[in-house]
Design a protein around this motif. Structure first.
Motif, PDB file in Angstrom:
ATOM      1  N   VAL A  80       0.829  -1.215   0.000  1.00 21.49           N
ATOM      2  CA  VAL A  80       0.000   0.000   0.000  1.00 21.49           C
ATOM      3  C   VAL A  80       0.860   1.260   0.000  1.00 21.49           C
ATOM      4  CG1 VAL A  80      -1.655   1.346   1.362  1.00 21.49           C
ATOM      5  CG2 VAL A  80      -1.990  -1.124   1.064  1.00 21.49           C
ATOM      6  N   GLU A  81       1.848   1.310   0.890  1.00 18.55           N
ATOM      7  CA  GLU A  81       2.607   2.544   1.069  1.00 18.55           C
ATOM      8  C   GLU A  81       3.740   2.724   0.068  1.00 18.55           C
ATOM      9  OE1 GLU A  81       3.754   2.297   5.187  1.00 18.55           O
ATOM     10  OE2 GLU A  81       1.798   3.039   5.856  1.00 18.55           O
ATOM     11  N   ARG A  82       4.371   1.634  -0.343  1.00 18.89           N
ATOM     12  CA  ARG A  82       5.536   1.784  -1.217  1.00 18.89           C
ATOM     13  C   ARG A  82       5.237   1.430  -2.674  1.00 18.89           C
ATOM     14  NH1 ARG A  82      10.221  -0.312   2.759  1.00 18.89           N
ATOM     15  NH2 ARG A  82      10.071   1.412   4.199  1.00 18.89           N
ATOM     16  N   ASP A  83       4.306   0.527  -2.886  1.00 18.98           N
ATOM     17  CA  ASP A  83       4.002   0.117  -4.258  1.00 18.98           C
ATOM     18  C   ASP A  83       2.734   0.758  -4.790  1.00 18.98           C
ATOM     19  OD1 ASP A  83       6.286  -1.399  -4.082  1.00 18.98           O
ATOM     20  OD2 ASP A  83       5.251  -3.314  -3.846  1.00 18.98           O
ATOM     21  N   ASP A  84       2.181   1.674  -3.995  1.00 20.52           N
ATOM     22  CA  ASP A  84       1.009   2.458  -4.402  1.00 20.52           C
ATOM     23  C   ASP A  84      -0.202   1.615  -4.800  1.00 20.52           C
ATOM     24  OD1 ASP A  84       2.215   4.932  -3.917  1.00 20.52           O
ATOM     25  OD2 ASP A  84       3.190   4.890  -5.885  1.00 20.52           O
TER      26      ASP A  84
ATOM     27  N   ASP B  93      -3.939   0.131  -3.913  1.00 14.84           N
ATOM     28  CA  ASP B  93      -4.991   0.484  -2.976  1.00 14.84           C
ATOM     29  C   ASP B  93      -5.245  -0.729  -2.076  1.00 14.84           C
ATOM     30  OD1 ASP B  93      -6.948  -1.242  -4.150  1.00 14.84           O
ATOM     31  OD2 ASP B  93      -7.602   0.335  -5.511  1.00 14.84           O
ATOM     32  N   VAL B  94      -6.016  -0.511  -1.034  1.00 14.56           N
ATOM     33  CA  VAL B  94      -6.235  -1.537  -0.013  1.00 14.56           C
ATOM     34  C   VAL B  94      -6.810  -2.817  -0.628  1.00 14.56           C
ATOM     35  CG1 VAL B  94      -7.576  -2.063   2.063  1.00 14.56           C
ATOM     36  CG2 VAL B  94      -6.436   0.143   1.853  1.00 14.56           C
ATOM     37  N   ARG B  95      -7.776  -2.691  -1.518  1.00 13.63           N
ATOM     38  CA  ARG B  95      -8.396  -3.869  -2.139  1.00 13.63           C
ATOM     39  C   ARG B  95      -7.387  -4.662  -2.964  1.00 13.63           C
ATOM     40  NH1 ARG B  95     -13.260  -5.833  -3.054  1.00 13.63           N
ATOM     41  NH2 ARG B  95     -14.490  -3.998  -2.617  1.00 13.63           N
ATOM     42  N   GLU B  96      -6.564  -3.971  -3.723  1.00  9.51           N
ATOM     43  CA  GLU B  96      -5.552  -4.652  -4.538  1.00  9.51           C
ATOM     44  C   GLU B  96      -4.573  -5.426  -3.663  1.00  9.51           C
ATOM     45  OE1 GLU B  96      -4.922  -1.789  -8.434  1.00  9.51           O
ATOM     46  OE2 GLU B  96      -4.063  -1.156  -6.509  1.00  9.51           O
TER      47      GLU B  96
END
Length: 149
Positions: free
Chosen positions: A130-134, A136-139
């Motif tokens: 989520v934070e480094r690979d951008d 989203d939460v669902r992905e």
């Protein structure tokens, strides 16, 4: 006891530090508690086996500890989040587990530690996505689907 109404971000965030600070306050307030173990938003408080705290009435012990923990969150919130107003009072669910022996307590704490380890591994991967690979939460959840948590 476990927090049920708070919205947590990365488990290593200031929210976790605040929760740990609240657990320390519980330890300082109640001398019969000899150990607090927490991860994420879940905490275990271990009482002395000789404790007479509220005559060991489970409902009373649960009520007192969860109420105190909740009130400490309210009082400490601005210390950890000075720019963010607390929007609602925290609420908790919890349970009391009576361990018949030190061996049972040790097994329970070992189980909690294993849960913590597995959860931390999953959460580390999740938040990295989520934070480094951008993602989203669902992905991120979809990618990790089937991974043990």
């Amino acid at each position: 006891m476990a927090v049920t109404s708070a919205t947590f971000l990365n488990p290593t965030s200031f929210r976790s530090l605040m929760m740990n600070s609240c657990a320390v306050s519980v330890l300082e307030e109640y001398a019969d508690i000899v150990l607090a173990y927490g991860f994420s938003d879940e905490y275990t408080f271990v009482f002395k086996n000789t404790s007479k705290f509220y005559d060991r009435r489970a409902s009373k012990v649960l009520s007192i500890i969860t109420s105190f923990f909740s009130s400490i969150i309210v009082t400490k919130w601005s210390d950890f989040f000075p720019q963010k107003e607390l929007q609602y009072s925290p609420s908790f669910h919890g349970h009391v587990t009576s361990c018949a022996s030190v061996d049972v307590l040790q097994a329970y704490l070992f189980w909690r530690q294993n849960m913590c380890h597995a959860t931390n591994q999953y959460d580390h991967c999740f938040w990295r996505l989520v934070e480094r690979d951008d993602m989203d939460v669902r992905e991120a959840h979809d990618l990790l689907k089937g991974a043990e948590k």
